[in-house]
Enzyme design. Sequence first.
Site, PDB file in Angstrom:
ATOM      1  CG  ASP A   1      -2.794   4.092   4.547  1.00  0.00           C
ATOM      2  OD1 ASP A   1      -3.827   3.998   5.247  1.00  0.00           O
ATOM      3  OD2 ASP A   1      -2.627   3.439   3.488  1.00  0.00           O
TER       4      ASP A   1
ATOM      5  CE  LYS B   1      -8.408  -1.717   4.573  1.00  0.00           C
ATOM      6  NZ  LYS B   1      -8.700  -2.879   3.826  1.00  0.00           N
TER       7      LYS B   1
ATOM      8  CD1 TRP C   1      -2.235  -2.203   1.629  1.00  0.00           C
ATOM      9  CD2 TRP C   1      -3.015  -1.068  -0.143  1.00  0.00           C
ATOM     10  NE1 TRP C   1      -3.253  -2.935   1.079  1.00  0.00           N
ATOM     11  CE2 TRP C   1      -3.752  -2.261   0.000  1.00  0.00           C
ATOM     12  CE3 TRP C   1      -3.333  -0.205  -1.195  1.00  0.00           C
ATOM     13  CZ2 TRP C   1      -4.793  -2.617  -0.874  1.00  0.00           C
ATOM     14  CZ3 TRP C   1      -4.363  -0.553  -2.069  1.00  0.00           C
ATOM     15  CH2 TRP C   1      -5.074  -1.735  -1.906  1.00  0.00           C
TER      16      TRP C   1
END
Length: 363
Positions: free
Chosen positions: A170, A194, A100
């Site tokens: 992040d 999530k 990511w």
Amino acid sequence: MVINFAAGPAKLPEEVLKEVQANLLNCNGSGISVMEMSHRSSNYAKIHDAALADLRELLKLPKNYKVLLMQGGGTGQFAAVALNLIGRTGTADYVITGSWSAKAAKEAAQYGKVNTVVPKVDRYIDVPRQETWKLDPNASYVYYCDNETVDGVEFDFVPQLPTDVPLVCDMSSNFLSRPIDVNKFGVIFAGAQKNIGPSGVTVVIVREDLIGKHLKITPSVLNFELMDKNDSLYNTPPTFGIYVMGQVFQWIKRNGGVAGMCERAKAKSKLIYDIIDKSNGFYICPVASRARSHMNLPFRIGSATGNEALEKEFLTKAESQGMIQLKGHRSVGGIRASLYNAITLAETQQLAKLMQAFYENNK
Ligand code: PMP
């Protein structure tokens, strides 16, 4: 009974889903569903403002931090971060510890010069210690991903920057799973799907002084200044997602807050890592122990590259017992158990039991 170990969109607390269900046709006595409410109505304003206030309380947010509720997911923020921040010097530092952060760096490179501060690796299995990073003193910001969802690599420290370059993080897959000192960050963002809600809403926490420095080409929906000036109501926000997220914040508050979530996460992940570590190499987690994620636990079965027949058998067995979405990300294979906030200790114990029995039968 089904236990959903998905990496995201992921399990939400059952209590929250039931509240959402009970309120679906008549939200807070309005006679209509939240999905049918104007985002400019007073009924919706209460939902919007309560979610923001609860988040501020959960994170003990200092006054000089703004919370924006945006769309476009984590990927939208890969662009937004660069568009809003890279203009100061035209360059940014990226600490790439998984797939990511690698994607974020690639996106940012469209808008400025990206400096990768750690050596490129074939496989993401650790967080290089900060002493080894090659930081650029001229960077507009330093970017990292606190928890790499695919690789199961989580930071065990908050970087301490030698200069006042803002830190951008992040936290999509470990947001509200452990206490953080927000003062150490310039920007924190997290896609909701999530730990905090359904997909469609992205939380962005920005230090006030970093707002208003966007590149001219920044699209309005990714513009921190416009979003902030309009209390995240510049255009239609993802109202349903914000409503559910607000209910999740309340649930976290009722369950010990972020510290409570952290304790649960430690206990749950320890159960699984202990089985892996005591299996004499039957279960293999490739991640260095200091960088092992408390949220996403990837492992192989039978060998370091995985015995695919055994892994398939494990997944079939798990499914037959109601434990679903345990397959590893397609880029790394194997198994991945995601133990987000909504997964209970009892549910994790079910997985641990299966892993122990599978080991005994196949070792
Ligand atoms: N960052 C992390 C850590 C993620 O796990 C994900 C998605 N799983 C993303 C960013 C991208 O998020 P989205 O799919 O919402 O764009």
